[in-house]
Scaffold this motif. Sequence first.
Motif, PDB file in Angstrom:
ATOM      1  N   ALA A   2     -23.978  33.941 -23.936  1.00  0.00           N
ATOM      2  CA  ALA A   2     -24.385  33.865 -22.525  1.00  0.00           C
ATOM      3  C   ALA A   2     -23.170  33.584 -21.644  1.00  0.00           C
ATOM      4  O   ALA A   2     -23.002  34.198 -20.588  1.00  0.00           O
ATOM      5  CB  ALA A   2     -25.446  32.789 -22.340  1.00  0.00           C
ATOM      6  N   CYS A   3     -22.299  32.689 -22.080  1.00  0.00           N
ATOM      7  CA  CYS A   3     -21.094  32.358 -21.327  1.00  0.00           C
ATOM      8  C   CYS A   3     -20.171  33.575 -21.241  1.00  0.00           C
ATOM      9  O   CYS A   3     -19.600  33.852 -20.183  1.00  0.00           O
ATOM     10  CB  CYS A   3     -20.376  31.186 -21.999  1.00  0.00           C
ATOM     11  N   ALA A   4     -20.036  34.290 -22.334  1.00  0.00           N
ATOM     12  CA  ALA A   4     -19.202  35.498 -22.343  1.00  0.00           C
ATOM     13  C   ALA A   4     -19.730  36.503 -21.331  1.00  0.00           C
ATOM     14  O   ALA A   4     -18.963  37.087 -20.557  1.00  0.00           O
ATOM     15  CB  ALA A   4     -19.164  36.110 -23.742  1.00  0.00           C
ATOM     16  N   LYS A   5     -21.045  36.717 -21.332  1.00  0.00           N
ATOM     17  CA  LYS A   5     -21.653  37.663 -20.381  1.00  0.00           C
ATOM     18  C   LYS A   5     -21.439  37.210 -18.947  1.00  0.00           C
ATOM     19  O   LYS A   5     -21.121  38.025 -18.077  1.00  0.00           O
ATOM     20  CB  LYS A   5     -23.149  37.819 -20.659  1.00  0.00           C
ATOM     21  N   GLU A   6     -21.600  35.922 -18.695  1.00  0.00           N
ATOM     22  CA  GLU A   6     -21.413  35.390 -17.345  1.00  0.00           C
ATOM     23  C   GLU A   6     -19.997  35.607 -16.839  1.00  0.00           C
ATOM     24  O   GLU A   6     -19.760  35.703 -15.641  1.00  0.00           O
ATOM     25  CB  GLU A   6     -21.748  33.896 -17.317  1.00  0.00           C
ATOM     26  N   ASN A   7     -19.052  35.705 -17.760  1.00  0.00           N
ATOM     27  CA  ASN A   7     -17.651  35.865 -17.399  1.00  0.00           C
ATOM     28  C   ASN A   7     -17.155  37.301 -17.548  1.00  0.00           C
ATOM     29  O   ASN A   7     -15.955  37.550 -17.550  1.00  0.00           O
ATOM     30  CB  ASN A   7     -16.787  34.903 -18.211  1.00  0.00           C
ATOM     31  N   GLY A   8     -18.101  38.240 -17.669  1.00  0.00           N
ATOM     32  CA  GLY A   8     -17.741  39.650 -17.683  1.00  0.00           C
ATOM     33  C   GLY A   8     -17.164  40.177 -18.975  1.00  0.00           C
ATOM     34  O   GLY A   8     -16.575  41.267 -19.000  1.00  0.00           O
ATOM     35  N   THR A   9     -17.316  39.456 -20.060  1.00  0.00           N
ATOM     36  CA  THR A   9     -16.797  39.891 -21.361  1.00  0.00           C
ATOM     37  C   THR A   9     -17.759  40.883 -22.006  1.00  0.00           C
ATOM     38  O   THR A   9     -18.972  40.674 -21.994  1.00  0.00           O
ATOM     39  CB  THR A   9     -16.622  38.670 -22.297  1.00  0.00           C
ATOM     40  N   VAL A  10     -17.230  41.953 -22.551  1.00  0.00           N
ATOM     41  CA  VAL A  10     -18.051  42.895 -23.309  1.00  0.00           C
ATOM     42  C   VAL A  10     -18.360  42.240 -24.654  1.00  0.00           C
ATOM     43  O   VAL A  10     -17.448  41.801 -25.370  1.00  0.00           O
ATOM     44  CB  VAL A  10     -17.315  44.231 -23.517  1.00  0.00           C
ATOM     45  N   VAL A  11     -19.636  42.158 -24.981  1.00  0.00           N
ATOM     46  CA  VAL A  11     -20.065  41.511 -26.219  1.00  0.00           C
ATOM     47  C   VAL A  11     -20.466  42.578 -27.230  1.00  0.00           C
ATOM     48  O   VAL A  11     -21.380  43.370 -26.985  1.00  0.00           O
ATOM     49  CB  VAL A  11     -21.255  40.551 -25.965  1.00  0.00           C
ATOM     50  N   SER A  12     -19.763  42.596 -28.357  1.00  0.00           N
ATOM     51  CA  SER A  12     -20.165  43.476 -29.457  1.00  0.00           C
ATOM     52  C   SER A  12     -20.756  42.612 -30.564  1.00  0.00           C
ATOM     53  O   SER A  12     -20.377  41.449 -30.744  1.00  0.00           O
ATOM     54  CB  SER A  12     -18.967  44.284 -29.979  1.00  0.00           C
ATOM     55  N   TYR A  13     -21.709  43.194 -31.290  1.00  0.00           N
ATOM     56  CA  TYR A  13     -22.432  42.438 -32.312  1.00  0.00           C
ATOM     57  C   TYR A  13     -22.747  43.367 -33.474  1.00  0.00           C
ATOM     58  O   TYR A  13     -23.306  44.442 -33.279  1.00  0.00           O
ATOM     59  CB  TYR A  13     -23.724  41.872 -31.707  1.00  0.00           C
ATOM     60  N   ASP A  14     -22.363  42.939 -34.656  1.00  0.00           N
ATOM     61  CA  ASP A  14     -22.660  43.683 -35.872  1.00  0.00           C
ATOM     62  C   ASP A  14     -23.821  42.980 -36.560  1.00  0.00           C
ATOM     63  O   ASP A  14     -23.687  41.841 -37.007  1.00  0.00           O
ATOM     64  CB  ASP A  14     -21.422  43.713 -36.773  1.00  0.00           C
ATOM     65  N   LEU A  15     -24.965  43.645 -36.635  1.00  0.00           N
ATOM     66  CA  LEU A  15     -26.170  43.035 -37.206  1.00  0.00           C
ATOM     67  C   LEU A  15     -25.952  42.557 -38.637  1.00  0.00           C
ATOM     68  O   LEU A  15     -26.388  41.481 -39.014  1.00  0.00           O
ATOM     69  CB  LEU A  15     -27.336  44.028 -37.167  1.00  0.00           C
ATOM     70  N   ASN A  16     -25.336  43.359 -39.475  1.00  0.00           N
ATOM     71  CA  ASN A  16     -24.886  42.981 -40.814  1.00  0.00           C
ATOM     72  C   ASN A  16     -25.878  42.095 -41.569  1.00  0.00           C
ATOM     73  O   ASN A  16     -25.534  41.021 -42.040  1.00  0.00           O
ATOM     74  CB  ASN A  16     -23.531  42.288 -40.698  1.00  0.00           C
ATOM     75  N   TYR A  17     -27.109  42.560 -41.694  1.00  0.00           N
ATOM     76  CA  TYR A  17     -28.162  41.802 -42.384  1.00  0.00           C
ATOM     77  C   TYR A  17     -27.853  41.676 -43.875  1.00  0.00           C
ATOM     78  O   TYR A  17     -27.540  42.660 -44.541  1.00  0.00           O
ATOM     79  CB  TYR A  17     -29.522  42.495 -42.201  1.00  0.00           C
ATOM     80  N   ARG A  18     -27.935  40.457 -44.387  1.00  0.00           N
ATOM     81  CA  ARG A  18     -27.761  40.196 -45.819  1.00  0.00           C
ATOM     82  C   ARG A  18     -28.968  39.397 -46.301  1.00  0.00           C
ATOM     83  O   ARG A  18     -29.128  38.225 -45.945  1.00  0.00           O
ATOM     84  CB  ARG A  18     -26.473  39.419 -46.092  1.00  0.00           C
ATOM     85  N   ALA A  19     -29.799  40.038 -47.116  1.00  0.00           N
ATOM     86  CA  ALA A  19     -31.027  39.395 -47.592  1.00  0.00           C
ATOM     87  C   ALA A  19     -30.738  38.080 -48.298  1.00  0.00           C
ATOM     88  O   ALA A  19     -31.471  37.097 -48.121  1.00  0.00           O
ATOM     89  CB  ALA A  19     -31.787  40.344 -48.520  1.00  0.00           C
ATOM     90  N   GLY A  26     -35.861  31.841 -44.040  1.00  0.00           N
ATOM     91  CA  GLY A  26     -37.015  32.506 -43.442  1.00  0.00           C
ATOM     92  C   GLY A  26     -37.054  34.013 -43.608  1.00  0.00           C
ATOM     93  O   GLY A  26     -37.967  34.658 -43.088  1.00  0.00           O
ATOM     94  N   GLY A  27     -36.071  34.580 -44.309  1.00  0.00           N
ATOM     95  CA  GLY A  27     -36.096  36.015 -44.610  1.00  0.00           C
ATOM     96  C   GLY A  27     -36.029  36.905 -43.384  1.00  0.00           C
ATOM     97  O   GLY A  27     -35.571  36.485 -42.312  1.00  0.00           O
ATOM     98  N   PRO A  28     -36.527  38.142 -43.525  1.00  0.00           N
ATOM     99  CA  PRO A  28     -36.448  39.103 -42.423  1.00  0.00           C
ATOM    100  C   PRO A  28     -37.152  38.637 -41.146  1.00  0.00           C
ATOM    101  O   PRO A  28     -36.680  38.925 -40.044  1.00  0.00           O
ATOM    102  CB  PRO A  28     -37.118  40.358 -42.988  1.00  0.00           C
ATOM    103  N   ALA A  29     -38.243  37.895 -41.280  1.00  0.00           N
ATOM    104  CA  ALA A  29     -38.967  37.447 -40.079  1.00  0.00           C
ATOM    105  C   ALA A  29     -38.083  36.527 -39.238  1.00  0.00           C
ATOM    106  O   ALA A  29     -38.005  36.665 -38.010  1.00  0.00           O
ATOM    107  CB  ALA A  29     -40.257  36.732 -40.467  1.00  0.00           C
ATOM    108  N   ARG A  30     -37.403  35.605 -39.883  1.00  0.00           N
ATOM    109  CA  ARG A  30     -36.509  34.686 -39.150  1.00  0.00           C
ATOM    110  C   ARG A  30     -35.278  35.438 -38.643  1.00  0.00           C
ATOM    111  O   ARG A  30     -34.810  35.182 -37.532  1.00  0.00           O
ATOM    112  CB  ARG A  30     -36.097  33.529 -40.061  1.00  0.00           C
ATOM    113  N   ALA A  31     -34.777  36.385 -39.433  1.00  0.00           N
ATOM    114  CA  ALA A  31     -33.627  37.182 -38.987  1.00  0.00           C
ATOM    115  C   ALA A  31     -33.978  37.941 -37.713  1.00  0.00           C
ATOM    116  O   ALA A  31     -33.184  37.992 -36.768  1.00  0.00           O
ATOM    117  CB  ALA A  31     -33.189  38.151 -40.089  1.00  0.00           C
TER     118      ALA A  31
END
Length: 194
Positions: A2-19, A26-31
């Motif tokens: 949220a702070c990054a967005k407020e300051n104009g930073t481009v946010v990239s995110y790699d979901l990278n799910y690991r069971a 909590g498994g997939p539901a919590r993920a």
Amino acid sequence: MACAKENGTVVSYDLNYRASLWKSHGGPARAREVNRALAPFVDVMIGNEEDFTAALGFEVEGLDASCSNLDPANFKRMIQAALQEFPNFKVVGTTLRNVKSASVNDWGAILYADGAFYGATLRQDLEIYDRVGGGDSFASGLIYAFLAGLGPQAAVEYGAAHGALAMTTPGDTSMATRKEVEALAKGGSARVQR
């Protein structure tokens, strides 16, 4: 985020799910719960079919249990569904991997950016030495090309090329040079150039 967005930073995110990592949390539901809370802050979302399904709840139609039917049209529909729910995504990238054996994969990628889809060269029967790190190398090649101002088509090509090269060497850290990535992105061979 949220702070990054407020300051104009481009946010990239790699979901990278690991069971195995989510199993005791909590498994997939919590993920899904955690990732859906983070997704509104993301500009550049990266992941494969399992990541988008397990971590965000978006299914890719037409996939069999072994993910061997990698029709890019089905991935585009999944990305469009994600964009409807999360219009803040400016870029969405996903790899396309058809595992034929532990040492042979078909490898490609698609990218959504600027209201359009872009596809990387599909590398059929890519000989794999060690597939660990292919997705991370895709992400770094993609991000590099965007930061270098090369545009979305180059970004998806650089990402797919870097991922392919990373899987021709041992370990999860890429040993590919920029020159090798550029050569492969422009249609060269995935063979290591020494």
